[in-house]
Design a protein around this motif. Structure first.
Motif, PDB file in Angstrom:
ATOM      1  N   ASP A  49      75.887  -9.839  98.609  1.00 18.67           N
ATOM      2  CA  ASP A  49      75.863  -8.374  98.703  1.00 18.67           C
ATOM      3  C   ASP A  49      74.541  -7.913  99.325  1.00 18.67           C
ATOM      4  N   GLU A  50      73.443  -8.515  98.887  1.00 19.18           N
ATOM      5  CA  GLU A  50      72.127  -8.167  99.442  1.00 19.18           C
ATOM      6  C   GLU A  50      72.042  -8.552 100.903  1.00 19.18           C
ATOM      7  N   ILE A  51      72.507  -9.744 101.235  1.00 19.88           N
ATOM      8  CA  ILE A  51      72.431 -10.240 102.612  1.00 19.88           C
ATOM      9  C   ILE A  51      73.229  -9.346 103.552  1.00 19.88           C
ATOM     10  N   ILE A  52      74.446  -8.987 103.159  1.00 18.34           N
ATOM     11  CA  ILE A  52      75.285  -8.151 104.023  1.00 18.34           C
ATOM     12  C   ILE A  52      74.674  -6.762 104.188  1.00 18.34           C
ATOM     13  N   ALA A  53      74.230  -6.167 103.074  1.00 12.15           N
ATOM     14  CA  ALA A  53      73.635  -4.827 103.146  1.00 12.15           C
ATOM     15  C   ALA A  53      72.379  -4.839 104.010  1.00 12.15           C
ATOM     16  N   MET A  54      71.557  -5.870 103.850  1.00 14.91           N
ATOM     17  CA  MET A  54      70.327  -5.938 104.624  1.00 14.91           C
ATOM     18  C   MET A  54      70.622  -6.171 106.104  1.00 14.91           C
ATOM     19  N   THR A  55      71.626  -7.018 106.382  1.00  9.43           N
ATOM     20  CA  THR A  55      71.998  -7.289 107.774  1.00  9.43           C
ATOM     21  C   THR A  55      72.464  -6.021 108.479  1.00  9.43           C
ATOM     22  N   LEU A  56      73.295  -5.230 107.815  1.00 14.77           N
ATOM     23  CA  LEU A  56      73.790  -3.994 108.427  1.00 14.77           C
ATOM     24  C   LEU A  56      72.671  -2.979 108.612  1.00 14.77           C
ATOM     25  N   ARG A  57      71.723  -2.938 107.679  1.00  9.48           N
ATOM     26  CA  ARG A  57      70.588  -2.027 107.834  1.00  9.48           C
ATOM     27  C   ARG A  57      69.706  -2.466 109.002  1.00  9.48           C
ATOM     28  N   ILE A  58      69.475  -3.761 109.111  1.00  8.56           N
ATOM     29  CA  ILE A  58      68.710  -4.285 110.247  1.00  8.56           C
ATOM     30  C   ILE A  58      69.418  -3.954 111.548  1.00  8.56           C
ATOM     31  N   ASN A  59      70.740  -4.128 111.554  1.00  8.88           N
ATOM     32  CA  ASN A  59      71.523  -3.829 112.749  1.00  8.88           C
ATOM     33  C   ASN A  59      71.391  -2.367 113.151  1.00  8.88           C
ATOM     34  N   ASP A  60      71.514  -1.458 112.195  1.00  5.60           N
ATOM     35  CA  ASP A  60      71.388  -0.032 112.496  1.00  5.60           C
ATOM     36  C   ASP A  60      70.027   0.273 113.122  1.00  5.60           C
ATOM     37  N   TYR A  61      68.977  -0.295 112.527  1.00  7.53           N
ATOM     38  CA  TYR A  61      67.638  -0.017 113.035  1.00  7.53           C
ATOM     39  C   TYR A  61      67.443  -0.604 114.435  1.00  7.53           C
ATOM     40  N   LEU A  62      67.850  -1.861 114.612  1.00  7.56           N
ATOM     41  CA  LEU A  62      67.628  -2.520 115.897  1.00  7.56           C
ATOM     42  C   LEU A  62      68.452  -1.882 117.012  1.00  7.56           C
ATOM     43  N   GLN A  63      69.689  -1.454 116.685  1.00  3.13           N
ATOM     44  CA  GLN A  63      70.488  -0.775 117.713  1.00  3.13           C
ATOM     45  C   GLN A  63      69.763   0.464 118.236  1.00  3.13           C
ATOM     46  N   GLY A  64      69.206   1.244 117.317  1.00  4.01           N
ATOM     47  CA  GLY A  64      68.486   2.439 117.731  1.00  4.01           C
ATOM     48  C   GLY A  64      67.214   2.111 118.485  1.00  4.01           C
ATOM     49  N   MET A  65      66.477   1.119 118.005  1.00  2.00           N
ATOM     50  CA  MET A  65      65.221   0.741 118.658  1.00  2.00           C
ATOM     51  C   MET A  65      65.470   0.265 120.086  1.00  2.00           C
ATOM     52  N   PHE A  66      66.455  -0.616 120.257  1.00  2.00           N
ATOM     53  CA  PHE A  66      66.722  -1.136 121.597  1.00  2.00           C
ATOM     54  C   PHE A  66      67.355  -0.075 122.495  1.00  2.00           C
ATOM     55  N   ALA A  67      68.228   0.774 121.948  1.00  2.00           N
ATOM     56  CA  ALA A  67      68.823   1.841 122.762  1.00  2.00           C
ATOM     57  C   ALA A  67      67.735   2.751 123.330  1.00  2.00           C
ATOM     58  N   GLY A  68      66.665   2.923 122.570  1.00  2.00           N
ATOM     59  CA  GLY A  68      65.563   3.769 123.024  1.00  2.00           C
ATOM     60  C   GLY A  68      64.846   3.231 124.236  1.00  2.00           C
ATOM     61  N   ILE A  69      65.015   1.938 124.534  1.00  2.00           N
ATOM     62  CA  ILE A  69      64.382   1.353 125.729  1.00  2.00           C
ATOM     63  C   ILE A  69      65.452   0.851 126.704  1.00  2.00           C
ATOM     64  N   GLY A  70      66.665   1.410 126.572  1.00  2.00           N
ATOM     65  CA  GLY A  70      67.717   1.122 127.546  1.00  2.00           C
ATOM     66  C   GLY A  70      68.366  -0.237 127.404  1.00  2.00           C
TER      67      GLY A  70
END
Length: 258
Positions: free
Chosen positions: A149-170
């Motif tokens: 449960d922790e691993i999945i929740a943390m993975t999805l949170r990391i994904n949300d953050y990284l998607q936004g971070m990378f989208a910001g640099i195209g």
């Protein structure tokens, strides 16, 4: 490095005994492998780039409360990290169909998935890191339901953050692979913590330019596209880790802050 005790050597990194109890030194190699190490090469400077990119991302994730094994970068190729017991799973988060998912499910590469999908592979090089279900994880005791449960929740949170971070640099975050570890509490009491215990770099992510779909990741090596370190350098430059240097792809400028 020869005087330190080597703990483990993987495809892209070497772990050495750390200077303090509960720590390790993680050394980033220039080795590149693909297809379970059936394809190999040495790419000058790749380890330096991955060290800097992974440091940058780990620090950002820690700022939003993601616990990681990262302590600090020591030099151009090394990080000081916390010693953990690795959960024997590779955790893959996919946003766009690519790689083995496209092959397995017959989905055209580049097709956006209905939602982000988390997959698990058993960390067994001799078996080709096979895909496994959560039922396998529980049945064979690789992790508890609470840990998953922790691993999945943390993975999805990391994904949300990284998607936004990378989208910001195209850059489109197509997918990424991470690992987690168990960290004992300092006082020795209570259950251990689950923390992120892996690098995050173009070696472990699929990163595509949002306008051209140019691959800026390890697929350039897997698919013989060439300009692998140049692509990694472009990622580091867009993230602001390196200063743009149009006259050369030489990454020696990385040492400017060391």
């Amino acid at each position: 490095m020869s005087r330190r005790k080597q703990i483990y050597e993987g495809k892209a990194k070497i772990l050495y005994e750390g200077p303090e109890p509960g720590t390790l030194v993680q050394y980033f190699k220039d080795d590149a492998t693909a297809f379970n190490a059936q394809k190999k090469a040495t790419l000058d400077g790749k380890g330096v780039l991955n060290n800097r990119i992974s440091e940058f991302i780990m620090l950002r994730l820690m700022e939003i409360g993601i616990p990681t094994h990262f302590i600090r970068r020591l030099n151009m190729r090394e990080q000081l990290i916390k010693k953990v017991e690795i959960v024997p799973l590779e955790v893959i988060c996919r946003n766009v169909a690519a790689g083995t998912m496209s092959v397995r499910l017959g989905i055209e590469e580049g097709e956006k998935l209905p939602r982000s999908i988390v997959e698990f592979c058993l960390k067994r090089d001799d078996l080709g890191d096979p895909l496994v279900a959560e039922e396998h994880v529980y049945a064979f005791g690789w992790a508890t339901q609470g840990e998953m449960d922790e691993i999945i929740a943390m993975t999805l949170r990391i994904n949300d953050y990284l998607q936004g971070m990378f989208a910001g640099i195209g850059i489109r975050l197509v997918d990424f692979k991470i690992e987690f570890g168990r960290l004992a509490h300092p006082d020795g009491l209570g259950d251990h913590m689950i923390i992120l215990a892996d690098e995050i770099s173009p070696d472990s992510c699929r990163l595509w330019d949002m306008e051209t779909n140019k691959k800026l990741d390890k697929d350039r090596f897997r698919r013989d596209l060439g300009e692998v370190t140049e692509a990694y350098t472009e990622v580091a430059t867009r993230l602001g880790i390196l200063k743009p240097n149009p006259s050369t792809a030489n990454i020696s400028v990385i040492s400017s802050n060391d």
